[in-house]
Design a protein around this motif. Structure first.
Motif, PDB file in Angstrom:
ATOM      1  N   SER A  59       3.434   5.925  -0.699  1.00  0.00           N
ATOM      2  CA  SER A  59       3.089   6.049  -2.126  1.00  0.00           C
ATOM      3  C   SER A  59       4.079   6.930  -2.876  1.00  0.00           C
ATOM      4  O   SER A  59       4.808   7.727  -2.275  1.00  0.00           O
ATOM      5  CB  SER A  59       1.688   6.661  -2.266  1.00  0.00           C
ATOM      6  OG  SER A  59       1.731   8.015  -1.845  1.00  0.00           O
ATOM      7  N   GLY A  60       4.021   6.794  -4.202  1.00  0.00           N
ATOM      8  CA  GLY A  60       4.856   7.640  -5.053  1.00  0.00           C
ATOM      9  C   GLY A  60       4.448   9.099  -4.957  1.00  0.00           C
ATOM     10  O   GLY A  60       5.281  10.005  -5.018  1.00  0.00           O
ATOM     11  N   THR A  61       3.161   9.324  -4.804  1.00  0.00           N
ATOM     12  CA  THR A  61       2.677  10.693  -4.664  1.00  0.00           C
ATOM     13  C   THR A  61       3.283  11.342  -3.425  1.00  0.00           C
ATOM     14  O   THR A  61       3.766  12.481  -3.479  1.00  0.00           O
ATOM     15  CB  THR A  61       1.127  10.692  -4.569  1.00  0.00           C
ATOM     16  OG1 THR A  61       0.603  10.114  -5.770  1.00  0.00           O
ATOM     17  CG2 THR A  61       0.575  12.090  -4.396  1.00  0.00           C
ATOM     18  N   ASN A  64       6.944  12.145  -4.090  1.00  0.00           N
ATOM     19  CA  ASN A  64       7.115  13.325  -4.947  1.00  0.00           C
ATOM     20  C   ASN A  64       6.848  14.615  -4.173  1.00  0.00           C
ATOM     21  O   ASN A  64       7.588  15.592  -4.283  1.00  0.00           O
ATOM     22  CB  ASN A  64       6.155  13.264  -6.143  1.00  0.00           C
ATOM     23  CG  ASN A  64       6.660  12.339  -7.239  1.00  0.00           C
ATOM     24  OD1 ASN A  64       7.840  11.995  -7.280  1.00  0.00           O
ATOM     25  ND2 ASN A  64       5.768  11.928  -8.124  1.00  0.00           N
ATOM     26  N   HIS A  85       3.465  13.213 -14.167  1.00  0.00           N
ATOM     27  CA  HIS A  85       2.520  12.728 -13.157  1.00  0.00           C
ATOM     28  C   HIS A  85       2.221  13.787 -12.109  1.00  0.00           C
ATOM     29  O   HIS A  85       1.079  14.015 -11.743  1.00  0.00           O
ATOM     30  CB  HIS A  85       3.082  11.460 -12.500  1.00  0.00           C
ATOM     31  CG  HIS A  85       2.056  10.694 -11.752  1.00  0.00           C
ATOM     32  ND1 HIS A  85       1.692  10.995 -10.466  1.00  0.00           N
ATOM     33  CD2 HIS A  85       1.276   9.643 -12.118  1.00  0.00           C
ATOM     34  CE1 HIS A  85       0.752  10.154 -10.065  1.00  0.00           C
ATOM     35  NE2 HIS A  85       0.480   9.322 -11.053  1.00  0.00           N
ATOM     36  N   GLU A  90      -1.726  14.215  -9.350  1.00  0.00           N
ATOM     37  CA  GLU A  90      -1.519  14.201  -7.903  1.00  0.00           C
ATOM     38  C   GLU A  90      -2.456  15.191  -7.222  1.00  0.00           C
ATOM     39  O   GLU A  90      -2.161  15.732  -6.161  1.00  0.00           O
ATOM     40  CB  GLU A  90      -0.027  14.377  -7.569  1.00  0.00           C
ATOM     41  CG  GLU A  90       0.745  13.214  -8.174  1.00  0.00           C
ATOM     42  CD  GLU A  90       2.208  13.081  -7.838  1.00  0.00           C
ATOM     43  OE1 GLU A  90       2.710  13.810  -6.961  1.00  0.00           O
ATOM     44  OE2 GLU A  90       2.860  12.236  -8.481  1.00  0.00           O
ATOM     45  N   GLU A 137      10.697  13.032 -14.971  1.00  0.00           N
ATOM     46  CA  GLU A 137      10.052  11.719 -14.761  1.00  0.00           C
ATOM     47  C   GLU A 137      10.672  10.688 -15.711  1.00  0.00           C
ATOM     48  O   GLU A 137      10.651  10.872 -16.917  1.00  0.00           O
ATOM     49  CB  GLU A 137       8.550  11.876 -15.036  1.00  0.00           C
ATOM     50  CG  GLU A 137       7.729  10.629 -14.781  1.00  0.00           C
ATOM     51  CD  GLU A 137       6.237  10.898 -15.025  1.00  0.00           C
ATOM     52  OE1 GLU A 137       5.707  11.936 -14.564  1.00  0.00           O
ATOM     53  OE2 GLU A 137       5.607  10.075 -15.707  1.00  0.00           O
ATOM     54  N   ASN A 141       5.560   8.161 -17.833  1.00  0.00           N
ATOM     55  CA  ASN A 141       4.298   7.428 -17.950  1.00  0.00           C
ATOM     56  C   ASN A 141       3.462   7.909 -19.141  1.00  0.00           C
ATOM     57  O   ASN A 141       3.245   7.194 -20.120  1.00  0.00           O
ATOM     58  CB  ASN A 141       3.563   7.606 -16.611  1.00  0.00           C
ATOM     59  CG  ASN A 141       2.212   6.942 -16.558  1.00  0.00           C
ATOM     60  OD1 ASN A 141       1.743   6.362 -17.523  1.00  0.00           O
ATOM     61  ND2 ASN A 141       1.580   7.039 -15.414  1.00  0.00           N
ATOM     62  N   ASP A 170      11.443  11.800 -10.524  1.00  0.00           N
ATOM     63  CA  ASP A 170      10.306  10.916 -10.252  1.00  0.00           C
ATOM     64  C   ASP A 170      10.603   9.607 -10.987  1.00  0.00           C
ATOM     65  O   ASP A 170      10.320   9.458 -12.171  1.00  0.00           O
ATOM     66  CB  ASP A 170       9.000  11.547 -10.754  1.00  0.00           C
ATOM     67  CG  ASP A 170       7.804  10.610 -10.530  1.00  0.00           C
ATOM     68  OD1 ASP A 170       8.025   9.476 -10.041  1.00  0.00           O
ATOM     69  OD2 ASP A 170       6.662  11.015 -10.842  1.00  0.00           O
ATOM     70  N   ALA A 172       9.330   6.623 -10.414  1.00  0.00           N
ATOM     71  CA  ALA A 172       8.345   5.586 -10.085  1.00  0.00           C
ATOM     72  C   ALA A 172       8.671   4.311 -10.868  1.00  0.00           C
ATOM     73  O   ALA A 172       8.555   3.197 -10.364  1.00  0.00           O
ATOM     74  CB  ALA A 172       6.944   6.076 -10.429  1.00  0.00           C
ATOM     75  N   ARG A 173       9.121   4.517 -12.121  1.00  0.00           N
ATOM     76  CA  ARG A 173       9.511   3.378 -12.967  1.00  0.00           C
ATOM     77  C   ARG A 173      10.982   3.489 -13.388  1.00  0.00           C
ATOM     78  O   ARG A 173      11.345   3.156 -14.512  1.00  0.00           O
ATOM     79  CB  ARG A 173       8.595   3.287 -14.194  1.00  0.00           C
ATOM     80  CG  ARG A 173       7.159   3.005 -13.837  1.00  0.00           C
ATOM     81  CD  ARG A 173       6.246   2.810 -15.044  1.00  0.00           C
ATOM     82  NE  ARG A 173       4.884   2.555 -14.591  1.00  0.00           N
ATOM     83  CZ  ARG A 173       4.036   3.504 -14.192  1.00  0.00           C
ATOM     84  NH1 ARG A 173       4.401   4.789 -14.226  1.00  0.00           N
ATOM     85  NH2 ARG A 173       2.831   3.186 -13.770  1.00  0.00           N
ATOM     86  N   ASN A 196      12.480   9.449  -6.309  1.00  0.00           N
ATOM     87  CA  ASN A 196      11.358   8.611  -5.883  1.00  0.00           C
ATOM     88  C   ASN A 196      11.418   7.320  -6.673  1.00  0.00           C
ATOM     89  O   ASN A 196      11.527   7.342  -7.898  1.00  0.00           O
ATOM     90  CB  ASN A 196      10.040   9.357  -6.185  1.00  0.00           C
ATOM     91  CG  ASN A 196       8.837   8.436  -6.327  1.00  0.00           C
ATOM     92  OD1 ASN A 196       8.751   7.418  -5.651  1.00  0.00           O
ATOM     93  ND2 ASN A 196       7.906   8.799  -7.217  1.00  0.00           N
ATOM     94  N   LYS A 201       4.674  -0.772  -8.664  1.00  0.00           N
ATOM     95  CA  LYS A 201       4.375  -0.694 -10.110  1.00  0.00           C
ATOM     96  C   LYS A 201       5.030  -1.911 -10.777  1.00  0.00           C
ATOM     97  O   LYS A 201       4.654  -3.019 -10.458  1.00  0.00           O
ATOM     98  CB  LYS A 201       4.818   0.649 -10.653  1.00  0.00           C
ATOM     99  CG  LYS A 201       4.180   1.750  -9.792  1.00  0.00           C
ATOM    100  CD  LYS A 201       4.018   3.062 -10.383  1.00  0.00           C
ATOM    101  CE  LYS A 201       3.056   3.890  -9.544  1.00  0.00           C
ATOM    102  NZ  LYS A 201       3.489   4.198  -8.169  1.00  0.00           N
TER     103      LYS A 201
HETATM  104  C1  PLP Z   1       5.399   8.449 -12.895  1.00  0.00           C
HETATM  105  C2  PLP Z   1       4.593   8.294 -11.659  1.00  0.00           C
HETATM  106  N1  PLP Z   1       4.941   8.993 -10.577  1.00  0.00           N
HETATM  107  C3  PLP Z   1       4.255   8.898  -9.425  1.00  0.00           C
HETATM  108  C4  PLP Z   1       3.179   8.052  -9.312  1.00  0.00           C
HETATM  109  C5  PLP Z   1       2.403   8.028  -8.020  1.00  0.00           C
HETATM  110  O1  PLP Z   1       2.462   6.815  -7.375  1.00  0.00           O
HETATM  111  P1  PLP Z   1       1.311   6.387  -6.334  1.00  0.00           P
HETATM  112  O2  PLP Z   1       0.163   5.917  -7.143  1.00  0.00           O
HETATM  113  O3  PLP Z   1       1.987   5.290  -5.544  1.00  0.00           O
HETATM  114  O4  PLP Z   1       1.003   7.571  -5.501  1.00  0.00           O
HETATM  115  C6  PLP Z   1       2.779   7.302 -10.428  1.00  0.00           C
HETATM  116  C7  PLP Z   1       1.602   6.401 -10.331  1.00  0.00           C
HETATM  117  O5  PLP Z   1       1.207   5.756 -11.261  1.00  0.00           O
HETATM  118  C8  PLP Z   1       3.496   7.435 -11.632  1.00  0.00           C
HETATM  119  O6  PLP Z   1       3.146   6.770 -12.735  1.00  0.00           O
END
Ligand code: PLP
Length: 343
Positions: A59-61, A64, A85, A90, A137, A141, A170, A172-173, A196, A201
């Motif tokens: 996972s992204g969490t 991170n 995020h 988290e 980030e 988000n 971070d 994620a996107r 990350n 997503k």
């Molecule tokens: C910017 C960002 N970082 C990290 C994460 C964490 O990802 P995960 O849900 O896979 O743990 C998210 C999840 O939506 C996110 O939006």
């Protein structure tokens, strides 16, 4: 009929072609380091990001938190945006897992400046936590899918180098940020020590993220993943979904961005709905109806009863996210629902 699900870009279902790629993936035991599909994914990601190595994580969490743990030491201070995020979503992991302290900065739609970081850094004194890491980030988000201005990220990167701080991205996107800005992923990643990226997503894979950086950092990250119980065995099954997503879903992200912009334009037509379509740069649209005093949970319940799902982003704010499973007709239908209720 299925609802129009704009809650998140994580709600996508794997396509038949992705499921086939996953079913047919060659696998091994990745804890022994011999899953060929995981190895291929890690090499592919490291290549895209211009990093020495990458590590597949669930996972992204986890990505991170591993990053904070390998860049900082227990008790160190990490600088991040107040709405990011890792500070908000988290579950306190920076304290629980990475054992660092966060100092949130007041960014503008998720973007803070090198000057803000500089002003926040602690003088070296035993009373203070050691300043260790900055976390950025991109896209942001909760900022509304904001893409960082490259020059600001460059200034922060230079400051981190000058002051001996680690820089975590971070991303994620990051795929969305790259598609929207035309600045390649490797350029953004080149400014940071650890990055990350998520496959689950905008890219539409069912599971997985990767952390990338130097071989040395990724070696430490590997140990940390093990400590967290993140070693996965025949993980090639899910890595194949991520590889398929990189091959087939990365180039289409601008479609999601166009649809989010269209959604924002339609919402902005409604009296008292505050959203600036020009600021919808990627796949996230956040609309604020403070001016009409509409309660976000009431809004969400009303649109849900008509087949539209959104998430709350504050007392008078909701978030709508476009993704792989949303087409032009869904956007028009979503706008019809909202206009029907509030227009
Ligand atoms: C910017 C960002 N970082 C990290 C994460 C964490 O990802 P995960 O849900 O896979 O743990 C998210 C999840 O939506 C996110 O939006």
């Amino acid at each position: 009929m299925n609802p129009i699900d704009l809650r998140s870009d994580t709600v996508t279902r794997p396509t038949p072609a992705m499921r086939r790629a996953m079913a047919e993936a060659e696998v091994g035991d990745d804890v022994f380091g011999d899953d060929p599909t995981v190895i291929a994914l890690q090499e592919r990601v490291a290549g895209i990001l211009g990093k020495e190595a990458a590590l597949f994580v669930p996972s992204g969490t986890m990505a991170n938190q591993i990053a904070l743990a390998v860049l900082g030491r227990s008790g160190d201070e990490v600088y991040c945006d107040r709405n990011c995020h890792l500070f908000n979503y988290e579950s306190g992991s920076p304290a629980f897992i990475a054992r660092v302290q966060l100092q949130p900065l007041d960014g503008e739609r998720g973007v803070f400046t090198a000057a803000q970081v500089e002003a926040a850094l602690r003088p070296p004194d035993h009373h203070h936590p050691p300043s260790a890491v900055v976390a950025v980030e991109n896209s942001h988000n909760r900022g509304g899918g904001t893409v960082w201005p490259l020059p600001e990220m460059q200034r922060i990167s230079a400051l981190c180098r000058e002051r001996g701080l680690g820089l975590h991205l971070d991303g994620a996107r990051l795929w969305n940020a790259a598609a929207a800005s035309g600045v390649a992923e490797r350029v953004w990643a080149g400014l940071a020590d650890t990055v990350n990226v998520c496959f689950s997503k905008g890219l539409g894979a069912p599971v997985g993220s990767a952390l990338a950086g130097t071989r040395e950092l990724m070696d430490e990250a590997h140990r940390m993943r093990k400590r967290l119980g993140g070693g996965m065995r025949q993980a090639g099954i899910i890595a194949a979904g991520a590889l398929h997503a990189l091959d087939f879903h990365r180039d289409r992200l601008s479609e999601d961005h166009r649809r989010a912009r269209r959604l924002a334009e339609g919402l902005a037509e409604i009296r008292g709905f505050d959203i600036d379509p020009e600021r919808v740069e990627t796949n996230i649209a956040i609309v604020d109806f403070t001016a009409r005093g509409i309660d976000a949970s009431v809004f969400a319940a009303e649109v849900k009863s008509r087949g539209l799902l959104v998430t709350l982003a504050g007392r008078h704010r909701v978030r709508l996210v476009t993704h792989l499973d949303i087409g032009d007709r869904d956007i028009e239908a979503a706008l019809e629902i909202v206009h029907g209720l509030y227009g």
